[in-house]
Write a protein that holds these residues in place. Structure first.
Motif, mmCIF file in Angstrom:
data_model
loop_
_atom_site.group_PDB
_atom_site.id
_atom_site.type_symbol
_atom_site.label_atom_id
_atom_site.label_comp_id
_atom_site.label_asym_id
_atom_site.label_seq_id
_atom_site.Cartn_x
_atom_site.Cartn_y
_atom_site.Cartn_z
ATOM 1 N N ARG A 241 22.271 15.811 -50.368
ATOM 2 C CA ARG A 241 21.362 16.947 -50.381
ATOM 3 C C ARG A 241 22.159 18.244 -50.456
ATOM 4 O O ARG A 241 23.230 18.349 -49.864
ATOM 5 C CB ARG A 241 20.444 16.924 -49.167
ATOM 6 C CG ARG A 241 21.152 16.961 -47.835
ATOM 7 C CD ARG A 241 20.159 16.709 -46.726
ATOM 8 N NE ARG A 241 20.024 17.870 -45.841
ATOM 9 C CZ ARG A 241 19.101 17.962 -44.893
ATOM 10 N NH1 ARG A 241 18.252 16.986 -44.687
ATOM 11 N NH2 ARG A 241 19.016 19.026 -44.134
ATOM 12 N N TYR B 214 23.704 21.817 -49.806
ATOM 13 C CA TYR B 214 24.000 22.464 -48.536
ATOM 14 C C TYR B 214 22.929 23.500 -48.218
ATOM 15 O O TYR B 214 22.613 24.343 -49.046
ATOM 16 C CB TYR B 214 25.384 23.114 -48.607
ATOM 17 C CG TYR B 214 25.778 23.815 -47.346
ATOM 18 C CD1 TYR B 214 26.053 23.085 -46.194
ATOM 19 C CD2 TYR B 214 25.850 25.196 -47.284
ATOM 20 C CE1 TYR B 214 26.407 23.715 -45.025
ATOM 21 C CE2 TYR B 214 26.196 25.837 -46.112
ATOM 22 C CZ TYR B 214 26.471 25.092 -44.986
ATOM 23 O OH TYR B 214 26.810 25.732 -43.819
ATOM 24 N N VAL C 152 17.564 21.874 -47.882
ATOM 25 C CA VAL C 152 16.412 21.008 -47.633
ATOM 26 C C VAL C 152 15.779 21.350 -46.295
ATOM 27 O O VAL C 152 16.469 21.500 -45.281
ATOM 28 C CB VAL C 152 16.834 19.524 -47.651
ATOM 29 C CG1 VAL C 152 15.650 18.633 -47.293
ATOM 30 C CG2 VAL C 152 17.388 19.145 -49.009
ATOM 31 N N TYR D 172 19.290 26.704 -38.001
ATOM 32 C CA TYR D 172 19.285 26.870 -39.451
ATOM 33 C C TYR D 172 20.273 27.930 -39.903
ATOM 34 O O TYR D 172 20.314 28.279 -41.076
ATOM 35 C CB TYR D 172 17.871 27.203 -39.942
ATOM 36 C CG TYR D 172 16.911 26.045 -39.855
ATOM 37 C CD1 TYR D 172 17.177 24.852 -40.515
ATOM 38 C CD2 TYR D 172 15.737 26.126 -39.117
ATOM 39 C CE1 TYR D 172 16.310 23.776 -40.427
ATOM 40 C CE2 TYR D 172 14.855 25.058 -39.030
ATOM 41 C CZ TYR D 172 15.152 23.887 -39.691
ATOM 42 O OH TYR D 172 14.294 22.827 -39.604
ATOM 43 N N ARG E 22 14.542 27.227 -47.040
ATOM 44 C CA ARG E 22 15.240 26.248 -47.869
ATOM 45 C C ARG E 22 14.448 26.041 -49.152
ATOM 46 O O ARG E 22 13.219 26.172 -49.157
ATOM 47 C CB ARG E 22 15.366 24.922 -47.106
ATOM 48 C CG ARG E 22 16.103 25.045 -45.790
ATOM 49 C CD ARG E 22 17.568 25.292 -46.064
ATOM 50 N NE ARG E 22 18.265 25.827 -44.909
ATOM 51 C CZ ARG E 22 18.784 25.093 -43.942
ATOM 52 N NH1 ARG E 22 18.631 23.801 -43.955
ATOM 53 N NH2 ARG E 22 19.444 25.650 -42.962
#
Lengths: 215, 218
Positions: free
Chosen positions: B86, B88, B91, B117, B166
């Motif tokens: 995935r 960086y 997601v 996050y 994201r």
């Protein structure tokens, strides 16, 4: 680190019970032994160490349970490079929320059991020296059981045997010290070595165990 | 409430996702097989399927929480190469559980996730209150989540999506336990996300009013 402590505290749940459990256990043990001061005095180190060991195991047992169940652990594992800061945060959270109050209460309990006032500080130091060994193995066991529903019981079963060495040396060192011996006895040094050994090994083990629980 | 009332700024990166004949297992048993999809920025897929069909397991697979039992998934950033890993910080995953701690207030819960996050403290504060206002919980920032209804907790959990910023959203039943207004709100936010150039895979039982392709699993 503050963030990790808050991370630990936010899922802490029953960690405040450690101090309550610790005090109650010791007080009830004192009542069971009876009012004779000489027998209370000789049993005091064992009682306080047992109470601390049980309170520690119980308070750490479900350290990861909530985060595993509500999906937080999975998000953290995906978002962060390593779960090591998270595990260390849990350990730090335990020290702040559970261990520190127990270390404050321990001298008071020992005094009630008739231990000489000038020996109380040393006894608390010894407890602080040994508690990390008990807490860290319990934390590792909690990580192993993170994904299980009856995790708490499982954790205690795994962690209990590892509490034996710190209990033996902790009680020996404390008995020796309150009876007039030096604080830094060989037993105290072994106790410190046990804690350092566990501090070196268990955080990495706990991280691996958490990864395994997420598979 | 912020001046732009929660409109999602266009994403800087273009992220695309692909599943080629992907299959996943749940507790060792095969559930979803032969799943093919291709999502460009701005596109979404709604996954339908009976309970146990493997919608959640597929989302876990897409999120990188498990490995494909067969087939493959791939991500692409811009015009780069396809990669099974995935991207960086690309997601956002929301499971069917609420990653909301009852003992903490709505704002405290979201501040924790903002830090996770990777937001700075200053940015986190704005993002948290902006996201709560957007989810209709502006007046509840300081209220403990234990006093929230299931729908309100869902809103707090969904507010994470606005904070994480994201490009790819993987949402498991985002409208579960939400009232009609809440479901519309979630659909509107997903719409903004797609307009900003994001993509989304949404497992759901009730059709959300989102312009998305439909795919039936199982």
């Amino acid at each position: 680190m503050a963030r990790d402590i808050s991370a630990a505290l936010r899922s802490g749940g029953g960690w405040f019970y450690a101090i309550v459990f610790f005090t109650l256990f010791a007080a009830l043990a004192g009542i069971a032994i009876g009012p004779e001061l000489s027998s209370l005095r000789s049993a005091a180190p064992a009682i306080v160490w047992l109470a601390a060991a049980f309170a520690t195991e119980l308070s750490v047992a479900n350290a990861f349970h909530d985060d595993a169940r509500d999906g937080s652990l999975r998000i953290l594992a995906a978002e962060q490079e390593s779960l090591l800061p998270y595990v260390l945060g849990k350990a730090a959270g335990f020290v702040v929320v559970s261990a520190a109050p127990m270390l404050v209460a321990a001298p008071v309990l020992l005094a009630m059991f008739g231990i000489a006032p000038e020996r109380l500080a040393g006894a608390a130091v010894l407890l602080a020296l040994g508690m990390p060994a008990i807490m860290l193995t319990a934390l590792f066991a909690a990580a192993l059981a993170a994904g299980l529903r009856a995790g708490g019981l499982f954790t205690t079963l795994i962690a209990a045997p590892f509490a034996v060495p710190p209990l033996i040396f902790g009680v020996l060192a404390t008995e020796n010290h309150v009876a007039g011996g030096a604080l830094w006895s060989p037993e105290a040094l072994i106790l410190a070595a046990l804690s350092l050994f566990m501090a070196a090994l268990t955080p990495a083990f706990a991280v691996a165990a958490l990864r395994l629980a997420l598979e | 409430m912020g001046k732009e009332a929660g409109l999602i700024e266009p994403y800087e990166r273009q992220i695309a996702f692909r599943a080629d004949d992907a299959g996943c297992d749940r507790a060792g048993a095969p559930v979803a097989r032969g799943v093919c999809m291709s999502l460009k920025p701005g596109e979404a897929v709604q996954l339908f399927g009976a309970n146990g069909a493997g919608k959640s397991s597929l989302l876990q697979l897409f999120a990188g929480h498990s490995r494909p039992a067969e087939g493959a998934i791939a991500w692409r950033e811009g015009e780069g190469a396809w990669s099974p890993a995935r991207p960086y910080n690309g997601v956002f995953f929301m499971g069917h559980e609420h990653a909301v701690k009852p003992a903490l207030t709505a704002a405290e819960n979201l501040s924790f996730w903002a830090q996770t996050y990777g937001l700075t403290d200053a940015a986190a504060k704005n993002a948290v209150y902006g996201a709560l206002a957007r989810m209709g919980l502006g007046d509840y920032a300081g209220v403990r989540a234990s006093r929230f209804s299931a729908g309100q907790r869902r809103r707090v959990d969904f507010a994470r999506a606005l904070i994480a910023r994201r490009e790819a959203w993987l949402l498991d039943e985002p409208a579960a336990a939400l009232d009609a207004e809440g479901a519309d709100l979630v659909a509107a936010v997903i719409g903004e996300h797609l307009k900003a150039g994001g993509l989304a895979v949404i497992a759901t039982h009730d059709t959300l009013t989102v312009s998305a392709r439909r795919m039936v699993i199982g």
